[in-house]
Design a protein around this motif. Structure first.
Motif, short mmCIF file in Angstrom:
data_model
loop_
_atom_site.label_atom_id
_atom_site.label_comp_id
_atom_site.label_asym_id
_atom_site.label_seq_id
_atom_site.Cartn_x
_atom_site.Cartn_y
_atom_site.Cartn_z
N ALA A 1 -56.02 -0.05 59.42
CA ALA A 1 -55.89 -0.69 58.11
C ALA A 1 -54.82 0.02 57.29
CB ALA A 1 -57.23 -0.65 57.38
N LYS A 2 -54.29 -0.67 56.29
CA LYS A 2 -53.27 -0.09 55.42
C LYS A 2 -53.89 0.91 54.45
CE LYS A 2 -49.88 -2.72 56.93
NZ LYS A 2 -48.73 -2.17 57.68
N ASP B 1 -58.04 12.51 53.36
CA ASP B 1 -59.35 11.85 53.34
C ASP B 1 -59.21 10.35 53.56
OD1 ASP B 1 -60.62 14.24 52.94
OD2 ASP B 1 -60.84 14.00 50.77
N HIS B 2 -58.14 9.78 53.03
CA HIS B 2 -57.90 8.35 53.23
C HIS B 2 -57.65 8.05 54.71
CE1 HIS B 2 -56.35 4.69 50.77
NE2 HIS B 2 -57.06 4.31 51.78
N VAL B 3 -56.79 8.87 55.33
CA VAL B 3 -56.50 8.69 56.75
C VAL B 3 -57.77 8.89 57.57
CG1 VAL B 3 -55.28 9.68 58.73
CG2 VAL B 3 -54.07 9.34 56.55
N HIS B 4 -58.55 9.90 57.22
CA HIS B 4 -59.81 10.15 57.94
C HIS B 4 -60.74 8.95 57.85
CE1 HIS B 4 -64.12 11.37 57.68
NE2 HIS B 4 -63.84 11.91 58.84
N ARG B 5 -60.88 8.39 56.64
CA ARG B 5 -61.78 7.26 56.44
C ARG B 5 -61.36 6.06 57.29
NH1 ARG B 5 -62.78 5.24 50.37
NH2 ARG B 5 -63.76 7.32 50.29
N ILE B 6 -60.06 5.76 57.31
CA ILE B 6 -59.57 4.60 58.04
C ILE B 6 -59.66 4.81 59.55
CG2 ILE B 6 -57.52 3.21 58.52
CD1 ILE B 6 -56.73 3.62 55.57
N LEU B 7 -59.29 6.02 60.01
CA LEU B 7 -59.38 6.31 61.44
C LEU B 7 -60.82 6.28 61.92
CD1 LEU B 7 -56.81 9.18 62.17
CD2 LEU B 7 -56.79 6.85 63.05
N PHE C 1 -49.25 4.73 59.34
CA PHE C 1 -49.76 5.05 58.01
C PHE C 1 -48.64 5.25 56.99
CE2 PHE C 1 -53.75 6.44 60.19
CZ PHE C 1 -54.65 5.74 59.40
N GLY C 2 -47.44 5.54 57.46
CA GLY C 2 -46.35 5.84 56.54
C GLY C 2 -46.47 7.22 55.93
N PRO D 1 -51.26 15.11 57.49
CA PRO D 1 -52.58 14.54 57.20
C PRO D 1 -53.24 13.91 58.43
CG PRO D 1 -50.85 13.19 56.24
CD PRO D 1 -50.20 14.45 56.71
N ILE D 2 -52.45 13.47 59.39
CA ILE D 2 -53.01 12.94 60.63
C ILE D 2 -53.74 14.06 61.38
CG2 ILE D 2 -52.53 11.84 62.85
CD1 ILE D 2 -51.98 10.00 60.49
N LYS D 3 -53.06 15.22 61.53
CA LYS D 3 -53.67 16.35 62.22
C LYS D 3 -54.93 16.82 61.50
CE LYS D 3 -49.29 18.11 64.11
NZ LYS D 3 -49.62 17.96 65.55
N GLU D 4 -54.88 16.87 60.16
CA GLU D 4 -56.03 17.31 59.37
C GLU D 4 -57.22 16.34 59.54
OE1 GLU D 4 -54.32 17.50 55.51
OE2 GLU D 4 -53.61 19.56 55.75
N ALA D 5 -56.92 15.05 59.52
CA ALA D 5 -57.97 14.05 59.68
C ALA D 5 -58.58 14.13 61.08
CB ALA D 5 -57.41 12.65 59.43
N LEU D 6 -57.74 14.36 62.09
CA LEU D 6 -58.24 14.46 63.46
C LEU D 6 -59.12 15.70 63.64
CD1 LEU D 6 -55.09 13.37 65.50
CD2 LEU D 6 -57.23 12.10 65.24
N ARG D 7 -58.77 16.80 62.96
CA ARG D 7 -59.63 17.99 63.02
C ARG D 7 -61.01 17.69 62.43
NH1 ARG D 7 -54.81 21.07 62.23
NH2 ARG D 7 -55.03 21.01 59.95
#
Length: 236
Positions: free
Chosen positions: A15-16, A27-33, A57-58, A63-69
């Protein structure tokens, strides 16, 4: 009859980012992933491409790495030597999440029936009446919102802080799955009947019936989720 979601379109999985939501990018990336993983948009053991996600995500890869952790701490992904990050979430994991949520929600229902106030009873009955109207009209978005309100009211009535926090990690629905479920008129009626039974048990201060009705509701809803996401035919 429930439908299976199309999981073959990699371009429609993420999602966008919503700039109106006041949370950090991580946190936004984490929620969507998390919603995408639990919604079955990624296959078990699928490798995560961090650069591709960053482009979708643009954002930068940070933030991708942080969300994946964070997702790894929840057990949804795993970092493997020479393979990178893979999806760990599968049907077995989903079943355990459903059973954990059923156990937690049923205990909250039990305590709500013991601790509920008269005002909270009236509010819960008012929500059920709104559900009845939305069930007839088939308004899926309204039913999704009312379902969240219904369970939040029970959480507040129970005055359980610890159990309510534990439940946050057991969320296994996203809006797309809920809309598929609510598109079926028979399923809307079944869900309404279950919500009525839960509300009646709480209003009547019957803890055992509230516990049983809530557990049965969560487990049956979980079976529908498993059928949609994984094509599972047997009940839990």
């Amino acid at each position: 009859m429930v439908q299976q979601l199309n999981q073959t379109d990699p371009g429609g999985r993420i999602a966008k980012l919503d700039p109106s939501v006041q949370i950090t990018v991580r946190d936004h990336v984490h929620r969507i992933l998390r919603a995408a993983i639990i919604g079955g948009k990624f296959a078990p053991d699928e490798k995560i491409n961090e650069r591709q996600l960053a482009e979708q995500f643009g954002v930068s890869t940070t933030p991708i790495k942080e969300a994946l952790r964070q997702l790894e701490s929840e057990g949804l992904v795993q970092t493997l030597p020479r393979r990178g990050v893979i999806i760990r979430f599968n049907m077995g994991w989903a079943e355990e999440m459903i059973l954990a949520r059923a156990a937690l929600e049923s205990m909250i229902g039990h305590l709500a029936a013991k601790r509920v106030s008269d005002d909270a009873c009236q509010a819960l009955q008012a929500t059920v009446r709104l559900m009845e109207t939305a069930t007839i009209s088939g308004n899926a978005d309204e039913l999704i919102a009312l379902n969240e309100t219904f369970h939040e009211q029970i959480h507040r009535a129970s005055r359980c802080e610890y159990l309510a926090r534990l439940i946050e990690r057991q969320q296994f629905y996203d809006a797309s799955i809920r809309r598929v479920i609510h598109s079926d008129p028979a399923e809307r009626q079944r869900a309404l009947g279950e919500h009525r039974a839960i509300a009646e048990a709480i209003v009547e201060r019957n803890p055992d019936r509230a516990e049983r009705s809530m557990r049965d509701h969560v487990v049956r809803s979980g079976d529908i989720y498993l059928a949609i996401v994984f094509g599972k035919k047997e009940d839990i």
